[in-house]
Design an enzyme around this catalytic site. Structure first.
Site, PDB file in Angstrom:
ATOM      1  CG  ASP A  46      -2.016   1.006   1.172  1.00 39.54           C
ATOM      2  OD1 ASP A  46      -1.722   2.204   0.980  1.00 39.54           O
ATOM      3  OD2 ASP A  46      -3.186   0.615   1.311  1.00 39.54           O
ATOM      4  CB  ILE A  47       1.038   4.126  -2.313  1.00 43.02           C
ATOM      5  CG1 ILE A  47       2.217   4.922  -2.827  1.00 43.02           C
ATOM      6  CG2 ILE A  47      -0.204   4.973  -2.186  1.00 43.02           C
ATOM      7  CD1 ILE A  47       3.352   4.115  -3.344  1.00 43.02           C
ATOM      8  CD  GLU A  88      -7.843   5.741  -1.401  1.00 41.24           C
ATOM      9  OE1 GLU A  88      -7.769   5.589  -0.169  1.00 41.24           O
ATOM     10  OE2 GLU A  88      -6.851   5.934  -2.126  1.00 41.24           O
ATOM     11  CG  HIS A 113      -8.251  -3.317  -2.179  1.00 46.12           C
ATOM     12  ND1 HIS A 113      -9.183  -2.640  -2.944  1.00 46.12           N
ATOM     13  CD2 HIS A 113      -8.065  -2.556  -1.077  1.00 46.12           C
ATOM     14  CE1 HIS A 113      -9.531  -1.522  -2.331  1.00 46.12           C
ATOM     15  NE2 HIS A 113      -8.869  -1.451  -1.182  1.00 46.12           N
ATOM     16  CG  HIS A 149      -6.414  -2.890   3.453  1.00 48.73           C
ATOM     17  ND1 HIS A 149      -5.660  -1.767   3.181  1.00 48.73           N
ATOM     18  CD2 HIS A 149      -7.635  -2.654   2.914  1.00 48.73           C
ATOM     19  CE1 HIS A 149      -6.402  -0.881   2.519  1.00 48.73           C
ATOM     20  NE2 HIS A 149      -7.608  -1.396   2.344  1.00 48.73           N
TER      21      HIS A 149
HETATM   22  P1  5GP Z   1      -9.781   1.272   0.328  1.00 43.48           P
HETATM   23  O1  5GP Z   1     -10.334   1.228  -1.085  1.00 43.48           O
HETATM   24  O2  5GP Z   1      -9.582  -0.097   0.899  1.00 43.48           O
HETATM   25  O3  5GP Z   1     -10.603   2.155   1.208  1.00 43.48           O
HETATM   26  O4  5GP Z   1      -8.353   1.958   0.257  1.00 43.48           O
HETATM   27  C1  5GP Z   1      -7.516   1.793  -0.854  1.00 43.48           C
HETATM   28  C2  5GP Z   1      -6.087   1.644  -0.419  1.00 43.48           C
HETATM   29  O5  5GP Z   1      -5.287   1.615  -1.584  1.00 43.48           O
HETATM   30  C3  5GP Z   1      -5.571   2.778   0.464  1.00 43.48           C
HETATM   31  O6  5GP Z   1      -4.993   2.235   1.644  1.00 43.48           O
HETATM   32  C4  5GP Z   1      -4.547   3.497  -0.408  1.00 43.48           C
HETATM   33  O7  5GP Z   1      -3.433   3.969   0.316  1.00 43.48           O
HETATM   34  C5  5GP Z   1      -4.163   2.432  -1.420  1.00 43.48           C
HETATM   35  N1  5GP Z   1      -3.846   2.975  -2.732  1.00 43.48           N
HETATM   36  C6  5GP Z   1      -4.600   3.845  -3.438  1.00 43.48           C
HETATM   37  N2  5GP Z   1      -4.030   4.114  -4.621  1.00 43.48           N
HETATM   38  C7  5GP Z   1      -2.889   3.395  -4.663  1.00 43.48           C
HETATM   39  C8  5GP Z   1      -1.854   3.259  -5.640  1.00 43.48           C
HETATM   40  O8  5GP Z   1      -1.877   3.850  -6.716  1.00 43.48           O
HETATM   41  N3  5GP Z   1      -0.836   2.424  -5.338  1.00 43.48           N
HETATM   42  C9  5GP Z   1      -0.782   1.744  -4.159  1.00 43.48           C
HETATM   43  N4  5GP Z   1       0.284   0.935  -3.950  1.00 43.48           N
HETATM   44  N5  5GP Z   1      -1.730   1.847  -3.214  1.00 43.48           N
HETATM   45  C10 5GP Z   1      -2.764   2.669  -3.457  1.00 43.48           C
END
Ligand code: 5GP
Length: 132
Positions: A29-30, A88, A93, A95
């Site tokens: 995760d970035i 987001e 995905h 975590h």
């Molecule tokens: P969620 O969709 O589970 O709420 O969060 C998405 C996760 O993906 C976040 O923790 C965010 O930091 C990570 N994320 C979003 N865009 C990118 C990206 O372009 N690259 C990476 N490696 N992680 C990402």
């Protein structure tokens, strides 16, 4: 249009790869909660994790289990915490977060690490994954 995670799995957008198989991909995760925070995705584009058809869904979790074992071997921690949020990025995905206490899973507390540290931890996870 392909999701950002599909572009990552295809290598069109760079990522710190932790593991890969024919159908699944794991990368850091970035904006991690902890060093080694990994995202595990199916290569097939499905927005909501509970819409994935059974075989692919079960395969995703089996792959995530293997990644979690590799992550635990690579990053000293008490447990690997698991979360599915998905608010987001519209590509399912999981975590996986190395944790020592409950508050380490607080998604309001994102961190960042230098590129060299991200590359090193991803390489360590992949090394452990390839031993399994
Ligand atoms: P969620 O969709 O589970 O709420 O969060 C998405 C996760 O993906 C976040 O923790 C965010 O930091 C990570 N994320 C979003 N865009 C990118 C990206 O372009 N690259 C990476 N490696 N992680 C990402």
């Amino acid at each position: 249009m392909a999701t950002i995670f599909s572009k990552i799995a295809a290598g069109e957008i760079p990522s710190y790869r932790c593991a890969e198989s024919e159908n699944y991909y794991a990368f850091l995760d970035i904006n991690p909660l902890a060093k080694g925070h990994t995202l595990v995705i199916p290569k097939q584009e499905v927005n909501y994790i509970f819409d994935i058809e059974d075989e692919n869904y079960q395969g995703l979790w089996a792959f995530a289990k293997k990644v979690a074992k590799a992550l635990k071997a690579a990053v000293p921690c008490e447990r690997i915490g698991v979360a599915v949020i998905g608010l987001e990025v519209p590509h399912a995905h999981i975590h996986l977060v190395p944790i020592n206490q409950e508050k380490d899973m607080d998604f309001r507390n994102k961190k960042s690490f230098p590129a060299e540290e991200m590359a090193a931890v991803a390489a360590r996870v992949e090394e452990e994954f390839n031993k399994l």
